[in-house]
Design an enzyme around this catalytic site. Structure first.
Site, PDB file in Angstrom:
ATOM      1  N   HIS A   1       0.796  -1.236   0.000  1.00  0.00           N
ATOM      2  CA  HIS A   1       0.000   0.000   0.000  1.00  0.00           C
ATOM      3  C   HIS A   1       0.821   1.275   0.000  1.00  0.00           C
ATOM      4  CE1 HIS A   1      -3.970  -1.886   0.810  1.00  0.00           C
ATOM      5  NE2 HIS A   1      -3.200  -2.816   1.361  1.00  0.00           N
TER       6      HIS A   1
ATOM      7  N   LYS B   1      -8.254  13.912   4.428  1.00  0.00           N
ATOM      8  CA  LYS B   1      -7.396  12.733   4.397  1.00  0.00           C
ATOM      9  C   LYS B   1      -6.421  12.888   5.554  1.00  0.00           C
ATOM     10  CE  LYS B   1      -6.188  13.968   0.099  1.00  0.00           C
ATOM     11  NZ  LYS B   1      -6.332  12.716  -0.608  1.00  0.00           N
ATOM     12  N   ARG B   2      -5.624  11.838   5.847  1.00  0.00           N
ATOM     13  CA  ARG B   2      -4.619  12.000   6.882  1.00  0.00           C
ATOM     14  C   ARG B   2      -3.666  13.139   6.514  1.00  0.00           C
ATOM     15  NH1 ARG B   2      -4.336   8.260  11.277  1.00  0.00           N
ATOM     16  NH2 ARG B   2      -2.381   9.355  11.698  1.00  0.00           N
TER      17      ARG B   2
ATOM     18  N   LYS C   1       0.951  14.386   0.893  1.00  0.00           N
ATOM     19  CA  LYS C   1      -0.414  14.681   0.431  1.00  0.00           C
ATOM     20  C   LYS C   1      -0.600  16.174   0.153  1.00  0.00           C
ATOM     21  CE  LYS C   1      -2.316  10.723   3.007  1.00  0.00           C
ATOM     22  NZ  LYS C   1      -3.013   9.860   2.016  1.00  0.00           N
TER      23      LYS C   1
ATOM     24  N   THR D   1      -8.458   6.578  -1.991  1.00  0.00           N
ATOM     25  CA  THR D   1      -9.817   6.044  -2.127  1.00  0.00           C
ATOM     26  C   THR D   1     -10.833   7.152  -1.873  1.00  0.00           C
ATOM     27  OG1 THR D   1      -9.530   5.246   0.140  1.00  0.00           O
ATOM     28  CG2 THR D   1      -9.388   3.609  -1.617  1.00  0.00           C
TER      29      THR D   1
ATOM     30  N   LYS E   1     -14.578   8.396  -3.678  1.00  0.00           N
ATOM     31  CA  LYS E   1     -15.817   8.760  -2.976  1.00  0.00           C
ATOM     32  C   LYS E   1     -16.345  10.107  -3.478  1.00  0.00           C
ATOM     33  CE  LYS E   1     -13.999   6.079   0.777  1.00  0.00           C
ATOM     34  NZ  LYS E   1     -13.037   6.094   1.892  1.00  0.00           N
TER      35      LYS E   1
HETATM   36  C1  26Q Z   1       3.451   0.160  10.283  1.00  0.00           C
HETATM   37  C2  26Q Z   1       4.314  -0.258  11.293  1.00  0.00           C
HETATM   38  C3  26Q Z   1       4.203   0.244  12.572  1.00  0.00           C
HETATM   39  C4  26Q Z   1       3.207   1.174  12.849  1.00  0.00           C
HETATM   40  C5  26Q Z   1       2.337   1.595  11.841  1.00  0.00           C
HETATM   41  C6  26Q Z   1       2.461   1.100  10.552  1.00  0.00           C
HETATM   42  C7  26Q Z   1       1.537   1.554   9.479  1.00  0.00           C
HETATM   43  C8  26Q Z   1       0.186   1.771   9.754  1.00  0.00           C
HETATM   44  C9  26Q Z   1      -0.692   2.199   8.764  1.00  0.00           C
HETATM   45  C10 26Q Z   1       1.976   1.752   8.181  1.00  0.00           C
HETATM   46  C11 26Q Z   1       1.084   2.176   7.204  1.00  0.00           C
HETATM   47  C12 26Q Z   1      -0.250   2.395   7.472  1.00  0.00           C
HETATM   48  C13 26Q Z   1      -1.244   2.832   6.488  1.00  0.00           C
HETATM   49  C14 26Q Z   1      -1.038   2.961   5.199  1.00  0.00           C
HETATM   50  C15 26Q Z   1      -2.110   3.428   4.301  1.00  0.00           C
HETATM   51  O1  26Q Z   1      -3.202   3.749   4.724  1.00  0.00           O
HETATM   52  N1  26Q Z   1      -1.855   3.468   3.003  1.00  0.00           N
HETATM   53  C16 26Q Z   1      -2.881   3.899   2.062  1.00  0.00           C
HETATM   54  O2  26Q Z   1      -3.581   2.748   1.610  1.00  0.00           O
HETATM   55  C17 26Q Z   1      -4.685   3.099   0.815  1.00  0.00           C
HETATM   56  C18 26Q Z   1      -5.440   1.830   0.478  1.00  0.00           C
HETATM   57  O3  26Q Z   1      -4.721   1.066  -0.431  1.00  0.00           O
HETATM   58  C19 26Q Z   1      -4.241   3.841  -0.423  1.00  0.00           C
HETATM   59  O4  26Q Z   1      -5.375   4.249  -1.127  1.00  0.00           O
HETATM   60  C20 26Q Z   1      -3.391   5.050  -0.043  1.00  0.00           C
HETATM   61  O5  26Q Z   1      -2.856   5.639  -1.212  1.00  0.00           O
HETATM   62  C21 26Q Z   1      -2.279   4.629   0.893  1.00  0.00           C
HETATM   63  O6  26Q Z   1      -1.570   5.767   1.358  1.00  0.00           O
END
Ligand code: 26Q
Length: 808
Positions: free
Chosen positions: A355, A543-544, A549, A651, A655
């Site tokens: 991702h 978004k976050r 971004k 995503t 929407k």
């Molecule tokens: C990893 C290790 C330790 C702590 C936290 C994490 C961690 C947590 C959440 C690493 C990444 C995330 C989230 C990533 C994320 O949301 N990516 C998004 O995924 C969406 C669905 O595929 C995409 O549409 C976005 O582009 C992408 O940024």
């Protein structure tokens, strides 16, 4: 399909109130009523889930196991009522009882068991998995605290705990009889017996994993899947046996570990931190899940030899990557299979979705941590790494490749490489992103095993993100496309294209949007005390908060507009409302500064009379699923402005499109595929393309030169440096845009795209003046959004990765 009548619903609700809350309908609070509704629907789903499981078992069907550390479910009452065809019955019953159904629905807290895109994607996919009648189970952790609640105090983010249980757990059914035991730490003893080498882990710390199941009903089907959330419990309050043997330290360690494991969701999005508690969470949930899947498989088939034929485990990013060594451990140590047989089963069972390409988000766990916390898993990992390295050496004869592709290197376990080595497929989440994986991030692995790599473009649950939240638009679509077909056949939306020349339809579309804008304005007034002008353009970035971004680029453009107004207070200007919503990871200082800046800017503009009825900026507090559900239907402009190559898919972009907003965006992530169906004429593209970004980086990106040569950039940056009406200066952000983080010039190249962005916003505002043109574009956006339905994504997963049949 049978529907629940209003009379039956009333009876069921009043029974639930009596039995579970000891109250009558008259005595019930809105909270009681919300829970009673949930319990009535939960009973229906629980019974359907039993039937679904029976059919799956009897038919010996291949099952999908979707593992994710996050499921950002949001609210479920409206969703479940809708899918069970019970929405009218519930609303009617509530009104008869003298309740406002909207107020009862409003009592439900969001189940915020996720950060953002990755977690919400998992939630959308659960809906499609049930609707397409695929035997599937989701697995995660039953976090006591979900994503924090955000308050804005003096313009800055403050985090509060999200204590969702109590109100939100009405959907959960604990299954204590299906408990699993997970082991941490201890030592490994090896011995020969019967000509076999046996390996045992001793002196470990135990944690019990108790399933809390949430049933997931499909739409227009009785098929019901389960989301299994593991709760952590200590084996006994204090283990008396250990206690008596003088081992009371270990005994209390078990209680302490159980206490914290399921306590809280890590709030970092797209960022990895090597915290030992996070690794414990990952292994806890992985081990419980694999044991549970294996136990059920043996119950049905009596052997593990056909495990990979009957199960496929999809892992949502690398977070559940330990599923690979854990499955190996169980196949070898518990089931007594040899390495090659176990490996063959494992690599044919697991598939990995990536991702992100952000380097700081790639998981690399310190060897010492893995070794001490999971000694047996560590042994298995070293063997996986050794065999993979031999394969790479044999293919490349190149030590650079060996280093790059290693599973263990330099004291770290690299989870992405583990997933590539131990999985049958690797997929990206948009066409562009999957191409970047092949060309760049995982290029060497791709050359060695090209058939492993594939793409599945993300999708959203269009029943939630269109029909359920935008009833006005839903009604128009049903009327124009001839019924509810589009709910199960999202491409039916294409029929809307035929009405592009129909002035009456376009006008109705505009009216629907207008009503939704008014509803949003009312909500924002109530929640935040801010008055929005529904005659203004609703221009939204939610978004976050992350530098890539580029919320800051959006803010810079607003500063630029504001400066123009200052030069010329009588300037003709279409009223423009900029809405932001974003949570920053609590430890991400720059992201928090950007939130502060947006709020400083918002308050200065709010105070300045020259901006009245022209310019407004609002930062919406606590952006979350239920707030998104109010924003999307009211949106006119969707900001999707990441640096090309950085946003894997997005995503939110889908929407907005589905609700008729027009996109101002870069050619990044799924925007590329939106552009493919929309063409230049139905969106506002700007900025560098992925290859141009790379080229500019190679040639040495020089933001300072842009600053000296472009007076608009100069002035905007100087304003940030000098600060706003609240006296807060943003020298740090000014510095960062010009000189980056010290080691490299601004990674996200805001200044390079600034002029192009302003120009795209200009085009957008000019187009907005032509209402007919705008509405026509909006209609095309809705009409062509069908490919972004999660049903299509899940069908792609079935065809390209899982090889399971689905309802067509
Ligand atoms: C990893 C290790 C330790 C702590 C936290 C994490 C961690 C947590 C959440 C690493 C990444 C995330 C989230 C990533 C994320 O949301 N990516 C998004 O995924 C969406 C669905 O595929 C995409 O549409 C976005 O582009 C992408 O940024």
């Amino acid at each position: 399909m049978e529907t629940i009548t209003k009379a039956e619903m009333k009876k069921a609700l009043s029974d639930k109130l009596r039995l579970n809350f000891g109250c009558t309908v008259e005595e019930a609070t809105e909270a009681n009523m919300m829970k009673a509704c949930a319990m009535v629907l939960r009973d229906v789903m629980a019974s359907r889930a039993i039937d679904t499981r029976k059919v799956t078992k009897k038919g010996e069907k291949r099952q999908v196991h979707y593992m994710s550390l996050e499921f950002l479910m949001g609210r479920s009452l409206m969703k479940n009522a809708y899918n069970l065809d019970a929405l009218d019955a519930i609303k009617g019953a509530l009104e008869d009882f003298g309740f406002k159904s909207a107020d009862v629905f409003e009592m439900e807290p969001d189940a915020g068991l996720g950060n953002g895109g990755l977690g919400r994607l998992a939630a959308c996919y659960l809906d499609s998995l049930s609707t397409l009648e695929i035997p599937a189970t989701g697995y995660s952790i039953c976090y006591e605290l979900g994503i924090f609640k955000q308050k804005i105090v003096d313009g800055q983010q403050v985090e509060l705990p999200d204590d969702w249980m109590g109100m939100g757990d009405a959907w959960l059914v604990p299954k204590p009889e299906e408990v699993e035991e997970v082991h941490f730490g201890g030592t490994i003893r090896e011995f020969w017996d019967d000509g076999h080498l046996h390996v045992v882990n001793e002196g470990y710390t135990r944690v019990l994993a108790v399933p809390c199941d949430m049933e997931i009903a499909g739409y227009d089907t009785k098929h019901t899947n389960t989301l299994r959330l593991w709760d952590a419990k200590s084996p006994k309050p204090i283990d008396m046996d250990l206690f008596r043997r003088g081992n009371y330290l270990q005994a209390s360690e078990e209680a302490a570990m159980a206490e914290v494991i399921a306590k809280v969701l890590y709030p970092e999005d797209n960022h990895y931190e090597g915290k030992s508690l996070r690794l414990k969470q990952q292994y806890f949930f992985v081990s419980a899940t694999v044991q549970s899947i294996v136990r059920k498989h043996i119950q049905t088939y009596g052997t593990l030899k056909n495990f990979h034929e009957k199960n496929v485990i999809q892992i949502n990013d690398t977070h559940p990557a330990l599923v690979i060594p854990e499955l190996m451990r169980i196949l070898i140590d518990d089931a007594g299979l040899d390495w090659d047989t176990a490996w063959n089963i494992t690599v044919h069972s697991v598939a990995y979705t990536n991702h992100t390409v952000l380097a700081e988000a790639l998981e690399r766990w310190p060897q010492n941590l893995v070794e001490s916390l999971l000694p047996r898993i560590w042994q298995i990992l070293t063997e996986i790494a050794r065999r993979w390295q031999a394969k790479v050496e044999n293919f490349y004869h190149d030590e650079n490749k060996v280093r790059e592709m290693a599973v263990i290197w330099d004291g770290e376990v690299r989870m992405a490489n583990l997933c590539i080595a131990g999985g049958m497929k690797v997929n990206g989440v948009s066409a562009l992103h999957s191409q970047i994986l092949k060309d760049d991030v995982f290029h060497s692995a791709y050359v060695m095993e090209p058939e492993k790599f594939t793409n599945v473009t993300n999708g959203i649950d269009h029943r939630r993100w269109l029909s359920e939240i935008n009833p006005g638009l839903d009604a128009l679509i049903c009327e124009l496309t001839g019924g509810k077909d589009y709910l199960t056949k999202p491409n039916t939306l294409e029929k809307l294209d035929e009405f592009a020349g129909d002035a009456a339809v376009l006008e109705r579309l505009e009216k629907i949007k207008r009503a939704n804008k008014e509803a949003l304005a009312k909500y924002v007034k109530r929640e935040q005390g801010v008055i929005l002008n529904p005659d203004s353009i609703f221009d939204i970035q939610v978004k976050r908060l992350h530098e890539y971004k580029r919320q800051l680029l959006n803010a810079m453009h607003i500063i630029y507009l504001y400066q123009q107004l200052q030069d010329n207070p009588n300037m003709e200007m279409r009223p423009h409302t900029f809405l932001f919503g974003a949570k920053a990871a609590p430890g991400y200082a720059v992201a928090k500064r950007i939130i502060h800046l947006i709020n400083s800017l918002a308050s200065q503009i709010a105070k300045d009379p020259i901006c009245k009825d022209k310019l407004q900026v609002v930062f919406l507090e606590n952006y979350r699923v239920s707030l998104a559900e109010r924003l999307m239907p009211a949106s006119e402009v969707s900001q999707q402005i990441s640096t090309a190559g950085k946003e894997a898919s997005g995503t939110g972009n889908m929407k907005f499109m589905m609700n008729g907003a027009l996109t101002v965006g870069t050619l990044d992530g799924a925007n590329v595929e939106m552009h493919e169906v929309l063409g230049d004429e139905n969106m506002f593209l700007f900025g560098l393309k992925t290859n141009e970004v790379q080229e500019m980086r190679r040639n040495g990106y020089n933001p300072y030169r842009l600053y000296t040569r472009d007076p608009a950039i100069h002035r905007v940056l100087d304003q940030m440096n000098n600060g706003f009406g609240d006296g807060v200066r943003y020298e740090d952000l000014h510095e960062r845009l010009l000189f980056g983080n010290g080691s490299s010039p601004d990674e996200y190249m805001l200044l390079a795209d600034f002029a192009s962005y302003c120009e795209a916003e200009r085009r957008m505002v000019d187009t907005y003046a032509d209402r007919k043109k705008w509405n026509e574009m909006s209609l095309h956006n809705i009409a062509r959004s069908g490919i972004f339905a999660a049903d299509r994504s899940i069908a792609d997963y079935c065809d390209r990765i899982w090889h399971v049949p689905y309802k067509k």
